[in-house]
Scaffold this motif. Structure first.
Motif, PDB file in Angstrom:
ATOM      1  N   ASP A 123       2.189  -5.345  -3.415  1.00 55.99           N
ATOM      2  CA  ASP A 123       2.886  -5.929  -2.265  1.00 55.99           C
ATOM      3  C   ASP A 123       4.064  -5.095  -1.777  1.00 55.99           C
ATOM      4  O   ASP A 123       4.681  -5.435  -0.786  1.00 55.99           O
ATOM      5  CB  ASP A 123       3.343  -7.354  -2.570  1.00 55.99           C
ATOM      6  CG  ASP A 123       4.166  -7.462  -3.835  1.00 55.99           C
ATOM      7  OD1 ASP A 123       4.339  -6.440  -4.510  1.00 55.99           O
ATOM      8  OD2 ASP A 123       4.617  -8.570  -4.141  1.00 55.99           O
ATOM      9  N   ASN A 124       4.343  -3.966  -2.434  1.00 57.71           N
ATOM     10  CA  ASN A 124       5.455  -3.147  -1.971  1.00 57.71           C
ATOM     11  C   ASN A 124       4.992  -1.967  -1.112  1.00 57.71           C
ATOM     12  O   ASN A 124       5.786  -1.141  -0.719  1.00 57.71           O
ATOM     13  CB  ASN A 124       6.265  -2.634  -3.170  1.00 57.71           C
ATOM     14  CG  ASN A 124       5.407  -1.827  -4.120  1.00 57.71           C
ATOM     15  OD1 ASN A 124       4.186  -1.905  -4.068  1.00 57.71           O
ATOM     16  ND2 ASN A 124       6.041  -1.069  -4.982  1.00 57.71           N
ATOM     17  N   LYS A 125       3.689  -1.889  -0.827  1.00 54.11           N
ATOM     18  CA  LYS A 125       3.157  -0.805  -0.004  1.00 54.11           C
ATOM     19  C   LYS A 125       2.756  -1.333   1.354  1.00 54.11           C
ATOM     20  O   LYS A 125       2.645  -2.538   1.564  1.00 54.11           O
ATOM     21  CB  LYS A 125       1.934  -0.175  -0.675  1.00 54.11           C
ATOM     22  CG  LYS A 125       2.255   0.472  -1.986  1.00 54.11           C
ATOM     23  CD  LYS A 125       1.065   1.198  -2.532  1.00 54.11           C
ATOM     24  CE  LYS A 125       1.450   1.841  -3.849  1.00 54.11           C
ATOM     25  NZ  LYS A 125       0.744   3.056  -4.121  1.00 54.11           N
ATOM     26  N   LYS A 126       2.492  -0.401   2.284  1.00 52.54           N
ATOM     27  CA  LYS A 126       2.016  -0.800   3.606  1.00 52.54           C
ATOM     28  C   LYS A 126       0.608  -1.369   3.482  1.00 52.54           C
ATOM     29  O   LYS A 126      -0.155  -0.983   2.590  1.00 52.54           O
ATOM     30  CB  LYS A 126       2.031   0.393   4.550  1.00 52.54           C
ATOM     31  CG  LYS A 126       3.439   0.873   4.857  1.00 52.54           C
ATOM     32  CD  LYS A 126       3.427   2.008   5.843  1.00 52.54           C
ATOM     33  CE  LYS A 126       4.866   2.452   6.134  1.00 52.54           C
ATOM     34  NZ  LYS A 126       4.923   3.524   7.121  1.00 52.54           N
TER      35      LYS A 126
ATOM     36  N   SER B 237      -2.496  -0.654   0.882  1.00 53.20           N
ATOM     37  CA  SER B 237      -2.745  -1.667  -0.135  1.00 53.20           C
ATOM     38  C   SER B 237      -4.189  -2.141  -0.118  1.00 53.20           C
ATOM     39  O   SER B 237      -4.748  -2.436  -1.169  1.00 53.20           O
ATOM     40  CB  SER B 237      -1.821  -2.866   0.069  1.00 53.20           C
ATOM     41  OG  SER B 237      -0.507  -2.526  -0.283  1.00 53.20           O
TER      42      SER B 237
ATOM     43  N   ARG C 238       3.238  -2.616   8.459  1.00 58.66           N
ATOM     44  CA  ARG C 238       4.019  -3.640   7.755  1.00 58.66           C
ATOM     45  C   ARG C 238       3.692  -3.618   6.277  1.00 58.66           C
ATOM     46  O   ARG C 238       2.609  -3.256   5.864  1.00 58.66           O
ATOM     47  CB  ARG C 238       3.716  -5.022   8.339  1.00 58.66           C
ATOM     48  CG  ARG C 238       4.214  -5.090   9.773  1.00 58.66           C
ATOM     49  CD  ARG C 238       4.342  -6.455  10.350  1.00 58.66           C
ATOM     50  NE  ARG C 238       4.961  -7.430   9.495  1.00 58.66           N
ATOM     51  CZ  ARG C 238       4.697  -8.721   9.572  1.00 58.66           C
ATOM     52  NH1 ARG C 238       3.826  -9.169  10.454  1.00 58.66           N
ATOM     53  NH2 ARG C 238       5.295  -9.576   8.793  1.00 58.66           N
ATOM     54  N   ARG C 239       4.655  -4.032   5.481  1.00 56.88           N
ATOM     55  CA  ARG C 239       4.439  -4.096   4.038  1.00 56.88           C
ATOM     56  C   ARG C 239       3.827  -5.448   3.679  1.00 56.88           C
ATOM     57  O   ARG C 239       4.027  -6.446   4.376  1.00 56.88           O
ATOM     58  CB  ARG C 239       5.752  -3.902   3.301  1.00 56.88           C
ATOM     59  CG  ARG C 239       6.429  -2.629   3.718  1.00 56.88           C
ATOM     60  CD  ARG C 239       6.955  -1.866   2.553  1.00 56.88           C
ATOM     61  NE  ARG C 239       7.476  -0.585   3.029  1.00 56.88           N
ATOM     62  CZ  ARG C 239       7.099   0.571   2.537  1.00 56.88           C
ATOM     63  NH1 ARG C 239       6.217   0.615   1.581  1.00 56.88           N
ATOM     64  NH2 ARG C 239       7.595   1.689   2.990  1.00 56.88           N
TER      65      ARG C 239
END
Length: 127
Positions: free
Chosen positions: A11-14, A18, A43-44
Motif C-alpha cells: 500500500d505504499n507504492k503507486k 502495486s 496515486r498510492r
C-alpha cells in the motif's frame, strides 16, 4: 497490505506498480485495469478510497483475465499435458532440464540444481 484478487499488494507504492504483485498482471495489463476502473495510476494504494478499491476489484473480475490460482493451474495443466503425450518439451520438463533450447554443458544451474560431483575416468598408471 491490501488484498485484491487473492494477492496482497503493497500500500505504499503507486497503484500501477502495486497491481503487478498479482500473478498474471504485468505493466500492460495493470494499465488496462486502471483505464477500465478510472483510477489515477499515480496515486498510492493507501490513498485510495473503498469505492476506488471496489472499482479495481470489479475491473479485474470483469476483464476476464486469468490471474493467480487459475493461471497457475492452467500452466501446470499445460505442462502435465506435454509430459503425458511424451513430447520433447514434456521430456525436458520431466528431466528437469531447460526446455527452450538453452545449452546444458555449462550454465543451466537453475533447472539442474546444484553441482553434483561425478567420479571421473582414472588414467592408466605409467610403467
Amino acid at each position: 497490505m491490501v488484498r485484491i484478487a487473492g494477492a496482497d499488494i503493497p500500500d505504499n507504492k503507486k497503484v500501477a506498480y502495486s497491481l503487478r504483485y498479482i500473478y498474471g498482471v504485468g505493466p500492460r495489463r495493470a494499465g488496462e485495469i486502471l483505464d477500465r476502473s478510472g483510477v489515477d495510476p499515480d496515486r498510492r494504494v493507501h490513498d485510495l478510497t473503498e469505492q476506488e478499491m471496489a472499482l479495481l476489484r470489479e475491473a479485474i473480475e470483469r476483464g476476464g483475465y486469468l490471474i493467480e490460482g487459475d493461471l497457475r493451474r492452467e500452466i501446470a495443466m499445460n505442462i502435465r499435458r506435454l509430459i503425458e503425450i511424451g513430447s520433447y518439451r514434456g521430456v525436458r520438463h520431466r528431466m528437469g532440464l531447460p526446455v527452450r533450447g538453452q545449452r546444458t554443458r555449462t550454465n543451466a544451474r537453475i533447472r539442474k540444481g546444484p553441482k553434483r560431483t561425478v567420479a571421473g575416468k582414472r588414467r592408466a598408471a605409467r610403467k
